[in-house]
Scaffold this motif. Structure first.
Motif, short mmCIF file in Angstrom:
data_model
loop_
_atom_site.label_atom_id
_atom_site.label_comp_id
_atom_site.label_asym_id
_atom_site.label_seq_id
_atom_site.Cartn_x
_atom_site.Cartn_y
_atom_site.Cartn_z
N GLU A 19 -39.30 74.54 15.23
CA GLU A 19 -39.61 75.52 16.27
C GLU A 19 -38.76 76.77 16.02
O GLU A 19 -37.54 76.71 16.03
N THR A 20 -39.39 77.89 15.75
CA THR A 20 -38.72 79.13 15.37
C THR A 20 -37.66 79.51 16.40
O THR A 20 -37.93 79.44 17.59
N PRO A 21 -36.46 79.84 15.97
CA PRO A 21 -35.99 80.02 14.59
C PRO A 21 -35.34 78.76 13.99
O PRO A 21 -34.70 78.84 12.95
N GLY A 22 -35.52 77.63 14.63
CA GLY A 22 -34.86 76.40 14.20
C GLY A 22 -35.58 75.68 13.09
O GLY A 22 -36.62 76.11 12.59
N GLY A 23 -35.00 74.56 12.72
CA GLY A 23 -35.55 73.73 11.67
C GLY A 23 -34.46 72.80 11.15
O GLY A 23 -33.57 72.41 11.89
N ALA A 24 -34.53 72.50 9.85
CA ALA A 24 -33.56 71.61 9.24
C ALA A 24 -33.13 72.16 7.89
O ALA A 24 -33.96 72.64 7.11
N ILE A 25 -31.83 72.10 7.63
CA ILE A 25 -31.29 72.41 6.32
C ILE A 25 -31.15 71.07 5.60
O ILE A 25 -30.50 70.15 6.10
N LEU A 26 -31.79 70.97 4.44
CA LEU A 26 -31.83 69.72 3.68
C LEU A 26 -30.98 69.85 2.42
O LEU A 26 -31.16 70.77 1.63
N PHE A 27 -30.05 68.91 2.25
CA PHE A 27 -29.21 68.83 1.06
C PHE A 27 -29.80 67.74 0.19
O PHE A 27 -29.93 66.59 0.64
N ALA A 28 -30.12 68.04 -1.06
CA ALA A 28 -30.59 67.03 -2.01
C ALA A 28 -29.50 66.80 -3.05
O ALA A 28 -29.00 67.76 -3.66
N PHE A 29 -29.12 65.54 -3.22
CA PHE A 29 -28.06 65.17 -4.16
C PHE A 29 -28.65 64.37 -5.32
O PHE A 29 -29.66 63.67 -5.16
N SER A 30 -28.00 64.44 -6.48
CA SER A 30 -28.45 63.62 -7.60
C SER A 30 -28.36 62.15 -7.19
O SER A 30 -27.54 61.79 -6.35
N GLY A 31 -29.22 61.33 -7.73
CA GLY A 31 -29.25 59.93 -7.38
C GLY A 31 -30.05 59.64 -6.12
O GLY A 31 -30.11 58.50 -5.66
N GLY A 32 -30.64 60.67 -5.50
CA GLY A 32 -31.52 60.46 -4.35
C GLY A 32 -30.87 60.56 -2.99
O GLY A 32 -31.54 60.39 -1.97
N GLY A 33 -29.57 60.86 -2.92
CA GLY A 33 -28.94 61.02 -1.61
C GLY A 33 -29.44 62.27 -0.91
O GLY A 33 -29.78 63.27 -1.55
N GLU A 34 -29.52 62.19 0.41
CA GLU A 34 -29.99 63.33 1.20
C GLU A 34 -29.14 63.49 2.45
O GLU A 34 -28.63 62.51 3.01
N LEU A 35 -29.03 64.72 2.90
CA LEU A 35 -28.37 65.04 4.15
C LEU A 35 -29.28 66.03 4.87
O LEU A 35 -29.78 66.98 4.25
N ARG A 36 -29.51 65.79 6.16
CA ARG A 36 -30.39 66.64 6.95
C ARG A 36 -29.60 67.15 8.15
O ARG A 36 -29.07 66.36 8.93
#
Length: 145
Positions: free
Chosen positions: A100-117
């Protein structure tokens, strides 16, 4: 050696965030250097960042850099060992998933498949070099294609 200037990058939109993502590509960190302050709604992470902006030399340089993200609503992780603060992760990219503008999610992609949202009210981030650079042991390499 010429003095290497530290970077200070602010992100308030998707284009700004892509610049921070490029600066942090191949940065490494210990999971214990990630902090979420629920009360302040702030996430901070300290990385050993490869200084891509120093050009195409054979070896390159690294520096300690701090990333600060404000306006956090929720933090989620996948395939990251939260009970292992010494675990090392290598950042591939940061992206933004609109909500919902201006919001959302910042997604971190790490090697090996790790993720942070990080679910955020809006993009409000700052990346700052916090230490003098040192010679890197090697230059990160990527497969073509």
């Amino acid at each position: 050696m010429a003095r290497r200037q530290p970077i200070r990058l602010a992100a308030e939109d998707v284009d700004d965030l892509s610049v921070i993502s490029a600066a942090l590509q191949d940065a490494v960190a210990q999971l214990g250097d990630f902090r979420f302050d629920r009360k302040a709604r702030r996430f901070t992470a300290v990385f050993n960042r490869f200084r891509w902006e120093d050009g195409r030399g054979t070896q390159g340089w690294r520096t300690r850099s701090a990333l600060d993200v404000s306006g956090i609503l929720k933090v989620q992780s996948k395939r990251l060992k939260q009970d292992a603060p010494e675990a090392i992760v290598s950042l591939l990219s940061l992206t933004f998933e609109p909500g919902e503008t201006p919001g959302g999610a910042i997604l971190f992609a790490f090697s090996g498949g790790g993720e942070l949202r990080l679910d955020v009210e809006c993009i409000d981030s700052l990346l700052v070099d916090i230490a003098e650079p040192w010679p890197a042991k090697s230059r990160p390499k990527h497969e073509a294609g």
